[in-house]
Design a protein around this motif. Structure first.
Motif, short mmCIF file in Angstrom:
data_model
loop_
_atom_site.label_atom_id
_atom_site.label_comp_id
_atom_site.label_asym_id
_atom_site.label_seq_id
_atom_site.Cartn_x
_atom_site.Cartn_y
_atom_site.Cartn_z
N GLN A 38 0.86 -1.20 0.00
CA GLN A 38 0.00 0.00 0.00
C GLN A 38 0.89 1.25 0.00
O GLN A 38 2.03 1.21 0.46
CB GLN A 38 -0.88 0.00 1.25
N SER A 63 0.32 3.68 1.82
CA SER A 63 0.26 4.26 3.16
C SER A 63 1.64 4.35 3.80
O SER A 63 1.84 5.11 4.76
CB SER A 63 -0.70 3.45 4.05
N ARG A 90 0.59 -7.00 -4.38
CA ARG A 90 -0.05 -7.98 -3.51
C ARG A 90 -0.24 -9.27 -4.29
O ARG A 90 -0.42 -9.23 -5.51
CB ARG A 90 -1.44 -7.49 -3.06
N GLN A 144 -1.73 3.00 -6.46
CA GLN A 144 -2.58 3.74 -5.52
C GLN A 144 -2.12 5.18 -5.47
O GLN A 144 -0.96 5.48 -5.77
CB GLN A 144 -2.42 3.16 -4.10
N GLU A 167 -2.05 7.91 -2.43
CA GLU A 167 -2.27 8.12 -1.00
C GLU A 167 -2.43 9.62 -0.78
O GLU A 167 -1.80 10.43 -1.48
CB GLU A 167 -1.02 7.63 -0.24
N PHE A 212 -9.51 0.03 9.23
CA PHE A 212 -8.09 -0.04 8.90
C PHE A 212 -7.33 0.16 10.20
O PHE A 212 -7.76 0.95 11.05
CB PHE A 212 -7.69 1.06 7.90
N PHE A 258 -4.72 1.72 10.94
CA PHE A 258 -4.03 3.01 11.12
C PHE A 258 -4.94 4.22 11.01
O PHE A 258 -4.47 5.36 11.03
CB PHE A 258 -2.87 3.13 10.13
N GLY A 308 -9.82 3.24 0.44
CA GLY A 308 -10.05 3.34 1.87
C GLY A 308 -9.67 4.73 2.38
O GLY A 308 -8.93 5.46 1.73
N ALA A 309 -10.20 5.06 3.56
CA ALA A 309 -9.93 6.39 4.11
C ALA A 309 -10.15 6.37 5.62
O ALA A 309 -10.62 5.39 6.18
CB ALA A 309 -10.85 7.42 3.47
N PHE A 315 -6.32 9.03 2.89
CA PHE A 315 -7.05 8.06 2.07
C PHE A 315 -6.13 7.48 1.01
O PHE A 315 -5.08 8.04 0.71
CB PHE A 315 -8.32 8.67 1.45
N GLY A 316 -6.53 6.33 0.53
CA GLY A 316 -5.77 5.67 -0.53
C GLY A 316 -6.73 5.19 -1.60
O GLY A 316 -7.67 4.45 -1.31
N1 PHE Z 1 -3.89 1.58 2.48
C1 PHE Z 1 -5.26 1.17 2.51
C2 PHE Z 1 -5.43 0.02 1.50
O1 PHE Z 1 -4.57 -0.19 0.70
C3 PHE Z 1 -6.17 2.31 2.11
C4 PHE Z 1 -6.17 3.42 3.10
C5 PHE Z 1 -5.35 4.49 2.95
C6 PHE Z 1 -7.05 3.39 4.20
C7 PHE Z 1 -5.36 5.54 3.85
C8 PHE Z 1 -7.07 4.41 5.10
C9 PHE Z 1 -6.24 5.49 4.90
O2 PHE Z 1 -6.41 -0.68 1.53
#
Ligand code: PHE
Length: 339
Positions: free
Chosen positions: A170, A172, A196, A209, A211, A249, A251, A283-284, A307-308
């Protein structure tokens, strides 16, 4: 016999004029004027004539032969001329023809969407940063509050290069790297590749992605929601609604998943959205205070959202591409559609 000769000569003239190739012409030539030719036959038959008729007949045959020979010569010229013209037609260089165009290259749909989304976020005041594809467990999991026994850490999901080294799953990771290096407040996006162990119509082992991370005093969930709403409208047009629904998530707290209304059926339900009317985009959430603490940022003072979003997902939705793998097969016929 004279009558006969006339008939033969008339037939010969017709044949000569009709001949199309030099090869056929030579055959007609030997048929009528060669050693064992029809005209020579007449010469041999001269003995059947009376003594006084012989010279005149001999002369007639010779004249006829000469006439045929010059006719053959004429036909030879005509055929040669024709052949020359045909060669010219095939080989000629027409300088008035327009040049042959070289196919212009075009941008890959992911590159297009990537550039477009950078522009949108830059206009909203974000800075663009980058992080490495090869990461350590700390930046990909530990610092992101993901416990040792979390299933995402397993070999079956993550490509490990060594004990502690992996291909990031990710973007992130760049949240952590940015907060390590730079003072808050922060407002960044970070697009890049992720990896992945998955492979189907909506997952590729390598994907992209973007971010986003915003940290400041007083940043709220409403800011997150507003930013996403503006982004979706800019990227997909005014007609496209987005929604946020609760998720988890490690984090972020609270966490959410971002959906946009199906670009194909606008919420009615179809095969692209699996009947739900919505499409998942990423996601966020609000940065978990535990993440701030690990990095020495005071969670009492600062809040943040992150968010991503899947860039490939965005490209698929924007261009109605039904299978993610099409994006990476590099079939030129597929790519040419995005000129
Ligand atoms: N990194 C998470 C994913 O790959 C997405 C995400 C990013 C969620 C930032 C929350 C905040 O699924």
């Amino acid at each position: 016999m004279k009558e006969e000769l006339k008939k033969v000569v008339a037939a010969a003239q017709k044949e000569i004029r009709e001949v199309q190739t030099l090869h056929d012409l030579m055959q007609v030539k030997s048929k009528y004027t060669g050693k064992k030719s029809i005209l020579n036959n007449f010469m041999q038959k001269i003995s059947t004539l009376s003594q006084e008729d012989r010279p005149a007949f001999g002369q007639t045959v010779n004249t006829m032969k000469q006439q045929l020979l010059s006719l053959i010569e004429e036909q030879e010229k005509i055929i040669k001329e024709l052949n020359y013209k045909k060669t010219l037609e095939v080989e000629s260089l027409d300088l008035t023809l327009p040049g042959r165009k070289r196919g212009k290259g075009s941008l890959h749909p992911i590159t297009k969407v990537w550039r477009e989304l950078e522009d949108i976020f830059i206009l909203m005041g974000f800075e663009v940063t980058e992080g490495p594809d090869i990461e350590d467990e700390f930046h990909n999991f530990g610092a992101l509050n993901t416990p040792e026994d979390h299933p995402a850490r397993e070999l079956s999901d993550t490509f490990y290069l060594d004990d502690n080294i992996l291909l990031r799953t990710q973007t992130s990771t760049v949240q952590i790297r940015t907060m390590e290096k730079h003072q808050v407040p922060l407002k960044i996006i970070s697009p890049g590749s992720c990896y992945r162990n998955e492979n189907d119509a909506s997952h590729s082992p390598m994907f992209h992605q973007v971010e986003a991370l915003v940290v400041d005093v007083g940043v709220s969930f409403t800011d997150l929601r507003d930013t996403l709403t503006i982004f979706v409208k800019e990227m997909f047009g005014d007609k496209i609604e987005s929604r946020i629904r609760p998720h988890f998530f490690p984090f972020t707290e609270p966490s959410a998943e971002i959906d946009i209304i199906c670009v194909k059926c606008y919420g009615k339900g179809c095969n692209l959205c699996g009947g739900s009317g919505w499409l998942e985009m990423g996601g966020a959430g609000m940065v978990d205070p535990a993440v701030f603490e690990k990095l020495g940022i005071d969670p009492e003072k600062f809040t943040g959202y992150a968010f991503g979003l899947g860039i490939d997902r965005i490209a698929m939705l924007k261009y109605k591409i039904p299978d993610m793998r099409l994006l990476f097969e590099n079939d030129i016929r597929f790519l040419k559609q995005f000129k």
